[in-house]
Design an enzyme around this catalytic site. Structure first.
Site, PDB file in Angstrom:
ATOM      1  CG  ASP A  96      40.004  37.923  41.035  1.00 63.31           C
ATOM      2  OD1 ASP A  96      40.933  37.545  41.766  1.00 63.31           O
ATOM      3  OD2 ASP A  96      38.935  37.316  40.931  1.00 63.31           O
ATOM      4  CD  GLU A 254      41.128  31.430  45.830  1.00 62.08           C
ATOM      5  OE1 GLU A 254      40.255  30.596  45.531  1.00 62.08           O
ATOM      6  OE2 GLU A 254      41.956  31.868  45.009  1.00 62.08           O
ATOM      7  CG  HIS A 327      34.980  32.323  40.625  1.00 56.31           C
ATOM      8  ND1 HIS A 327      35.258  32.997  41.793  1.00 56.31           N
ATOM      9  CD2 HIS A 327      36.163  31.832  40.189  1.00 56.31           C
ATOM     10  CE1 HIS A 327      36.551  32.919  42.045  1.00 56.31           C
ATOM     11  NE2 HIS A 327      37.121  32.206  41.092  1.00 56.31           N
TER      12      HIS A 327
END
Length: 558
Positions: A96, A254, A327
Site C-alpha cells: 500500500d 484508489e 478494508h
C-alpha cells in the site's frame, strides 16, 4: 496480455489477519505462517494494507516513517522473510502506497511546522486564515474542517482526512523526488507493485475555492477542487517515468469519484500512468442524504447499469479492478447477498458474478469463507475513526437518531471488514492467544477456515475453483462483456465473448425463484457447465429454467 490481468489479488489487513505473538494484533509472522493457506486457495498476489511505522490514528494509513515497519507488526527482517516465503510459493506482494498524506508525527511534518522558513515548510500545504476562519470551508472525509490551526506559526495546514494526516504538497518537486526514491527503495527490495491510496487526491486546485454547502451542513464539499486535480496526470506520468516503468509490476490507484472516461486517462495503455484503478460507484448504491450513513434500498438494475458502464467503458482501453469488499467496505454477503439461511449459496453467487467479469479480481480476507458483518451493541466496541467521528457529528447534530446511526454502522461501517479472521472454532477464532484489538464476530464457530477446509462444498473451494477456471480459460480474462436481461430486477446475466467461444453467466440476486429464458440471438452448437452453486442435472436445459434462490451458473458455449 499481461500477468496482472490474469492474476487474482488477495487483500490482507494485517492487524486482523493472524497474530503470532499473543498481543492481540495481527503481524507479519502471522501472515507468513498462512502463506501455505493462500497458496492452497490459488491467489497470485497479496495486497498488504499499510505495515509502515504509524501512530495508528487511522489504522496505519497515517505513516510516520515509510521505510520502517510498524512495531506491532514486527521488523524489517520479518518482512523480508514474508517476501521470500511468498515468492517461494509463487505469490507476489503488492504494498500500500499512502502518499496523499503522512502522519503529523512524520519527521517531514515536524520540520515543516517548526517555522515558516524551514526547508520542508512547503512539503505540506499551509495557508493563513481568512476573516478569522479557516482558509476554505471544505469538509474532511472524517467530518469537521479540512484545516487545522497550528499555533507555532499561526497558520492552518490542510488534511483531507484526520487532523493527524496532513496532506503532502505535490507541487513541491523536492517532495516528489523523495517519494520516488522511497518507492524505488521498496521495489529494489523485491516487492511486486503498489496499491495507491486516494492517489487522485494528490493534485489540488491551488486557488483553494470555497466548496458548495448543502443546506443544514456546516462545511462545504470541496471535492471537485482536489479529486482528479489539474496536475494529477502530469504527476502520475512523472512517477511512471521515474519509477514504475523501470519494473514489471502491478499498480492500482484508489480513485474515488472517477468516471469510466477519466479512468481511461489513468489506465489507458498509451497513457503511461497506472495498470488499473479502484472506482466506487457500485459501493455507493443505497447512499442517501448522509451518504452511507443514511442507507437506502437499492435495485439490481442500478448495480447492473453501474458495472456494465465500467465493463464497456474500459473494454478497449484501460482495465477494471473487480471487488465487492475491502478494508473500507462492509462484508459483501451481508451487503448484496443473504448472510442468514442462504449465506453459503449467496456468497458463491456473488463470487461467480464478480470473477466472471472482465478485470482483475480482488478477494478481501475472510470473503473466501463467507465472513459476515458484525452487529456490536455498543459504540464502545467500535474502533474506526470514521465511524466514531460520524456518530458524534450526526447524532449530536440531530441529523440521525442513535438507533438510526447504530443500524447504519451495522450495515455499512468499516469495522465490519476489520474484525479478525476466523481460523477455527477455538477461543478468539484462533486469531490470537491474547485479547484481540477488536472483538471477534460471535459467529466464528460456524464460519471459520478450519470448517471450510474440511467441507468440500464450502465457499473456500468454490473460490479455489473460480481461480483455477480463470487460469484455464482465456475468455474469462480477455473476453468481451455484454449484458443481457437488462431490466430484470432479480437476475443478473451477461455473456463474455472471445473468438468463437462464449460464456453465459446467470446469477439470481434474490430469495425468489425467477424463470431464466435465454434471449434470442445467442447462438451456439454445444454447451458445457463450468461452475454452479447448486447441483445441476447433466441433461437439464439452461435456455429456459426456474432458478433457485441465489443460484449461479456459468456455461461455456461453442
Amino acid at each position: 496480455m499481461a500477468w496482472w490481468k490474469e492474476s487474482v489479488v488477495y487483500q490482507i489487513y494485517p492487524r486482523s489477519f493472524k497474530d503470532s505473538n499473543g498481543d492481540g494484533i495481527g503481524d507479519l509472522k502471522g501472515i507468513t505462517s498462512k502463506i501455505e493457506y493462500l497458496r492452497k486457495l490459488g491467489i497470485d498476489v497479496i495486497w498488504l494494507s499499510p505495515i509502515y511505522k504509524s501512530p495508528n490514528d487511522d489504522n496505519g494509513y497515517d505513516i510516520s516513517d515509510y521505510q520502517t515497519i510498524m512495531d506491532e507488526f514486527g521488523t524489517m527482517k520479518d518482512f523480508d522473510e514474508l517476501l521470500e516465503t511468498a515468492h517461494q510459493n509463487g505469490i507476489k506482494i503488492m504494498m500500500d502506497l499512502v502518499v496523499n498524506h503522512s502522519s503529523d508525527e512524520h519527521s517531514w511534518f515536524v520540520e515543516s511546522k517548526s517555522s515558516k522558513d524551514n526547508i520542508k515548510r512547503d512539503w505540506y500545504i499551509w495557508k493563513p486564515g481568512k476573516n478569522g476562519n479557516e482558509p476554505t470551508n471544505w469538509e474532511a472525509s472524517f467530518k469537521g474542517s479540512t484545516w487545522e490551526y497550528d499555533e507555532t506559526t499561526g497558520e492552518y495546514y490542510l488534511h483531507l482526512f484526520s487532523k493527524k494526516q496532513p496532506d503532502l504538497n505535490w507541487e513541491n518537486p523536492s517532495l516528489r523526488r523523495e517519494i520516488y526514491n522511497m518507492m524505488t527503495w521498496w521495489l529494489d527490495k523485491g516487492i511486486d507493485g503498489f496499491r495507491m491510496d486516494v492517489i487522485n487526491f494528490i493534485s489540488k486546485d491551488t486557488r483553494y475555492p470555497e466548496g458548495e454547502i448543502i443546506e443544514g451542513k456546516k462545511y462545504g464539499n470541496g471535492s471537485k477542487y482536489y479529486m482528479n486535480g489539474p496536475r494529477i496526470h502530469e504527476f502520475l506520468q512523472e512517477m511512471n517515468k521515474e519509477v514504475l516503468s523501470k519494473y514489471d509490476i502491478i499498480t492500482v490507484g484508489e480513485t474515488p469519484g472517477v468516471t469510466p472516461d477519466e479512468a481511461k486517462l489513468y489506465t489507458g495503455h498509451n497513457r503511461n500512468e497506472l495498470n488499473m484503478v479502484f472506482q466506487f460507484e457500485h459501493m455507493g448504491l443505497g447512499d442517501g442524504s448522509e451518504g452511507k450513513w443514511s442507507n437506502q434500498p437499492w435495485k439490481l438494475s442500478d448495480l447492473k447499469q453501474t458495472l456494465t458502464r465500467w465493463q464497456k467503458g474500459l473494454e478497449d482501453d484501460g482495465w477494471n479492478s473487480l471487488y465487492w469488499n475491502n478494508h473500507d467496505q462492509p462484508r459483501v454477503v451481508s451487503r448484496f447477498g443473504n448472510d442468514q439461511e442462504y449465506r453459503v449459496v449467496s456468497a458463491k453467487m456473488l463470487a461467480t458474478c464478480l470473477h466472471m467479469l472482465q478485470g482483475t479480481p480482488y478477494i478481501y480476507q475472510g470473503e473466501e469463507i463467507g465472513m459476515t458483518n458484525v452487529s456490536f451493541e455498543s459504540l464502545d466496541q467500535y474502533k474506526d475513526i470514521e465511524t466514531l467521528n460520524a456518530y458524534n457529528e450526526l447524532v449530536s447534530g440531530h441529523r440521525l437518531s442513535k438507533e438510526e446511526m447504530m443500524k447504519a454502522i451495522h450495515d455499512r461501517g468499516r469495522d465490519n471488514a476489520r474484525t479478525p479472521i476466523h481460523w477455527d472454532g477455538t477461543s478468539n477464532a484462533g486469531f490470537t492467544t491474547g485479547t484481540p484489538w477488536i472483538e471477534v464476530n460471535p459467529n466464528y464457530k460456524e464460519v471459520n477456515v478450519e470448517r471450510s477446509i474440511k467441507d468440500k462444498g464450502s465457499i473456500f473451494y468454490f473460490y479455489q475453483k473460480l481461480i483455477r477456471l480463470r487460469k484455464e480459460h482465456e475468455i474469462i480474462v480477455y473476453g468481451r462483456y455484454d449484458l443481457i436481461l437488462e431490466n430484470d430486477e432479480q437476475i443478473y446475466a451477461y455473456t463474455r465473448s472471445l473468438n468463437e467461444e462464449k460464456l453465459l453467466v446467470i446469477c439470481n440476486f434474490s430469495l425468489e425463484s425467477p424463470k431464466f429464458t435465454l434471449p434470442e440471438g445467442i447462438e451456439y452448437t454445444s454447451s458445457k457447465l463450468l461452475i454452479s452453486n447448486y447441483e445441476v442435472i447433466d441433461d437439464e436445459t439452461f435456455t429456459d429454467f426456474v432458478m433457485k434462490p441465489y443460484e449461479a451458473r456459468v456455461y461455456k458455449l461453442i
